[in-house]
Design a protein around this motif. Structure first.
Motif, PDB file in Angstrom:
ATOM      1  N   TRP A 230       0.794  -1.366  -0.683  1.00 42.02           N
ATOM      2  CA  TRP A 230       0.139   0.040  -0.025  1.00 42.02           C
ATOM      3  C   TRP A 230       0.766   1.064  -0.183  1.00 42.02           C
ATOM      4  N   THR A 231       0.725   1.956  -0.816  1.00 41.22           N
ATOM      5  CA  THR A 231       1.078   3.423  -0.476  1.00 41.22           C
ATOM      6  C   THR A 231       0.749   4.572  -0.283  1.00 41.22           C
ATOM      7  N   LEU A 232       1.558   6.042  -0.418  1.00 37.58           N
ATOM      8  CA  LEU A 232       0.417   6.798  -0.471  1.00 37.58           C
ATOM      9  C   LEU A 232      -0.972   7.550  -1.519  1.00 37.58           C
ATOM     10  N   ASN A 233      -0.382   7.430  -2.079  1.00 36.59           N
ATOM     11  CA  ASN A 233      -2.311   7.181  -3.334  1.00 36.59           C
ATOM     12  C   ASN A 233      -1.906   5.491  -3.816  1.00 36.59           C
ATOM     13  N   MET A 234      -3.412   5.508  -3.483  1.00 32.98           N
ATOM     14  CA  MET A 234      -3.991   4.337  -3.037  1.00 32.98           C
ATOM     15  C   MET A 234      -4.943   4.188  -4.825  1.00 32.98           C
ATOM     16  N   PRO A 235      -5.667   3.036  -6.160  1.00 37.88           N
ATOM     17  CA  PRO A 235      -4.768   1.423  -5.393  1.00 37.88           C
ATOM     18  C   PRO A 235      -3.681   1.531  -5.451  1.00 37.88           C
ATOM     19  N   THR A 236      -3.634   0.098  -5.173  1.00 36.62           N
ATOM     20  CA  THR A 236      -1.800   0.088  -5.201  1.00 36.62           C
ATOM     21  C   THR A 236      -1.311  -1.127  -7.266  1.00 36.62           C
ATOM     22  N   ASP A 237      -0.293  -1.278  -7.391  1.00 38.53           N
ATOM     23  CA  ASP A 237      -0.354  -2.154  -8.244  1.00 38.53           C
ATOM     24  C   ASP A 237       1.042  -2.443  -8.095  1.00 38.53           C
ATOM     25  N   HIS A 238       1.650  -2.774  -7.210  1.00 33.18           N
ATOM     26  CA  HIS A 238       3.107  -3.130  -6.699  1.00 33.18           C
ATOM     27  C   HIS A 238       3.153  -4.165  -5.902  1.00 33.18           C
ATOM     28  N   ALA A 239       3.944  -5.220  -6.624  1.00 31.85           N
ATOM     29  CA  ALA A 239       3.458  -6.567  -5.818  1.00 31.85           C
ATOM     30  C   ALA A 239       5.128  -6.443  -5.525  1.00 31.85           C
ATOM     31  N   ASN A 355       8.775  17.295 -10.974  1.00 33.07           N
ATOM     32  CA  ASN A 355       8.601  16.620 -10.116  1.00 33.07           C
ATOM     33  C   ASN A 355       8.029  17.224  -8.779  1.00 33.07           C
ATOM     34  N   ARG A 356       9.493  18.488  -8.090  1.00 37.40           N
ATOM     35  CA  ARG A 356       9.466  19.130  -7.315  1.00 37.40           C
ATOM     36  C   ARG A 356       8.145  20.319  -7.022  1.00 37.40           C
ATOM     37  N   LEU A 357       7.758  20.475  -8.581  1.00 36.85           N
ATOM     38  CA  LEU A 357       7.406  21.987  -8.925  1.00 36.85           C
ATOM     39  C   LEU A 357       5.753  21.439  -7.961  1.00 36.85           C
ATOM     40  N   HIS A 386      -0.145  11.585  -5.421  1.00 38.05           N
ATOM     41  CA  HIS A 386       0.350  10.679  -6.794  1.00 38.05           C
ATOM     42  C   HIS A 386       1.924  11.329  -6.934  1.00 38.05           C
ATOM     43  N   HIS A 387       1.759  12.812  -7.633  1.00 35.58           N
ATOM     44  CA  HIS A 387       2.997  12.807  -7.693  1.00 35.58           C
ATOM     45  C   HIS A 387       3.801  13.142  -7.091  1.00 35.58           C
ATOM     46  N   ARG A 388       3.949  13.421  -5.516  1.00 33.40           N
ATOM     47  CA  ARG A 388       4.826  12.511  -4.609  1.00 33.40           C
ATOM     48  C   ARG A 388       5.899  11.920  -4.663  1.00 33.40           C
ATOM     49  N   THR A 393      10.651   7.910  -7.613  1.00 33.48           N
ATOM     50  CA  THR A 393      10.335   6.126  -9.092  1.00 33.48           C
ATOM     51  C   THR A 393      11.046   7.147 -10.350  1.00 33.48           C
ATOM     52  N   GLU A 394      10.727   6.434 -11.192  1.00 32.99           N
ATOM     53  CA  GLU A 394      11.448   7.007 -12.686  1.00 32.99           C
ATOM     54  C   GLU A 394      12.886   7.086 -12.436  1.00 32.99           C
TER      55      GLU A 394
END
Length: 413
Positions: A230-239, A355-357, A386-388, A393-394
């Motif tokens: 589970w992440t800050l923004n849900m749902p998750t697709d990270h297993a 991303n910071r902006l 979402h953007h945090r 990542t990336e």
């Protein structure tokens, strides 16, 4: 702010806006689909009792949006002509992604799972470029339509940006390979039919060569999908994924044996500049909404906009957005005409600053809007959450800055 948008791209933006109004907005308004975008959005999208995965209704709505975009000729815009695409360049894609994100939250462009009327297909690009004829035939079109899903298994429990130190290994066994190891944040596993697993097959820890990419069926014996984190923004697709004695044939290798990291890095510049453009568009949305609200909101007998405490932070953000727009578009233009390595440092500049902006702009939008800004009845907390993640990542912003420093101080040849 227009920054020399080519005439054909300007027409495309007009066509996209018309398509959204005629086909996507009505779809969003139908059958209470607004629940996926209003204050109920996180709950409506997430099946919390099923491990935090996306609800089937949410997935189907995104699928229908993509079907309509594909029929209208927009979805495959950046794909090769052989796949029904228009081979759109990086400049066009950067302008389009900024434009769509600037429209705000909506079915037309939901960045939470990289779903948009103008698709971004990194997996399809990778298989198209590096795959055999058989792999192309099996995967590429199916990845575009959603009949197949391809996870991305690079990060491990103890290794993220230091991918050359990964501990997942592949050992030859006759004409096959035996894979053992573990992956974390294995993206897309809720709909994956296969996982693109990176494993060390030769060399020593820290070597860039010797890592191989394998197309692994998720139903292969020994392949286990574990906890979806589970992440800050849900749902998750990270297993979390474990591989214990997973056997795959030699034909499962994508690209050349031992050169898997080149595959992982191949589309990185395009992805990063497009993601930067999306963050810029979302940031400008937050800025514009804050300015409009400050002009309307009256406190102590005056518009909020009359106060320098409100003006100056928004001026700073708006100025940063304007300068970043110029850098993103110039960099995207050079990506279309020059070697990617010549502009690699500028791609990193664009990505980490954008991303910071957007995080700063979303945070300030919450502050300007007061209690309502903090609530889920406005979109700013969702945009921030979402953007945090893209500051990690990336390519984490520290990795991006390290790359810029390498160019700036002459450490990178």
């Amino acid at each position: 702010m227009d920054s020399g948008i080519p005439a054909d791209t300007a027409q495309l933006l007009t066509d996209l806006d018309r398509f959204i109004e005629e086909q996507i907005a009505p779809l969003q308004a139908a059958d209470d689909n607004e629940r996926f975008f209003d204050h109920r959005r996180e709950w409506a999208r997430t099946d919390f009792e099923a491990g935090g995965l996306p609800r089937a209704e949410w997935h189907e709505l995104l699928t229908e949006m993509r079907r309509r975009a594909d029929r209208a000729g927009f979805l495959r815009r950046d794909l090769p002509a052989e796949l029904g695409g228009s081979e759109a360049g990086n400049l066009e894609m950067a302008i389009v992604r900024e434009h769509l994100a600037h429209r705000g939250l909506g079915l037309h462009n939901d960045l939470q799972d990289e779903s948009s009327i103008v698709g971004n297909f990194p997996s399809a690009h990778l298989v198209w470029k590096f795959g055999t004829d058989e792999q192309r035939s099996e995967f590429v079109e199916a990845l575009i339509t959603g009949e197949r899903g391809l996870g991305f298994g690079l990060t491990e429990p103890d290794h993220g940006s230091d991918a050359t130190w990964m501990e997942t290994v592949g050992v030859r066994s006759g004409g096959d390979w035996i894979l053992d190891g573990a992956k974390r944040w294995n993206t897309g596993m809720h709909v994956a039919t296969h996982d693109l697993v990176f494993a060390r097959t030769s060399g020593k820890p820290g070597d860039a060569r010797g890592i191989t990419a394998f197309l692994v069926p998720v139903d292969a014996p020994g392949f286990t999908i574990g906890l979806f984190r589970w992440t800050l923004n849900m749902p998750t697709d990270h297993a979390d994924v474990t591989l214990r004695g997973v056997r795959v044939p030699d034909s499962a290798i994508l690209g050349e044996e031992g050169r898997g990291l080149e595959i992982a890095q191949n589309f990185v510049h395009e992805n990063r500049i497009r993601q930067a453009a999306s963050s810029l568009g979302a940031a400008q949305y937050c800025i514009d909404e804050s300015v409009a609200y400050a002009r309307e909101r009256v406190t102590f007998g005056q518009p909020l906009a009359a106060r320098q405490a409100i003006q100056w932070p928004l001026v700073e953000l708006h100025t940063d957005a304007a300068m970043l727009r110029e850098l993103i578009r110039a960099t995207a233009r050079d990506l279309d005409t020059r070697s990617h390595m010549e502009v690699s440092d500028r791609v990193s500049m664009c990505n980490y600053r954008a991303n910071r902006l957007v995080c700063d702009a979303a945070d300030w939008a919450m502050q300007v809007h007061g209690g309502m800004g903090y609530s889920r009845h406005l979109p700013f907390e969702h945009i921030y959450r979402h953007h945090r993640r893209y500051r990690i990542t990336e390519g984490a912003e520290e990795i991006q800055m390290r790359k810029v420093a390498g160019h700036l101080f002459g450490f990178t040849r």
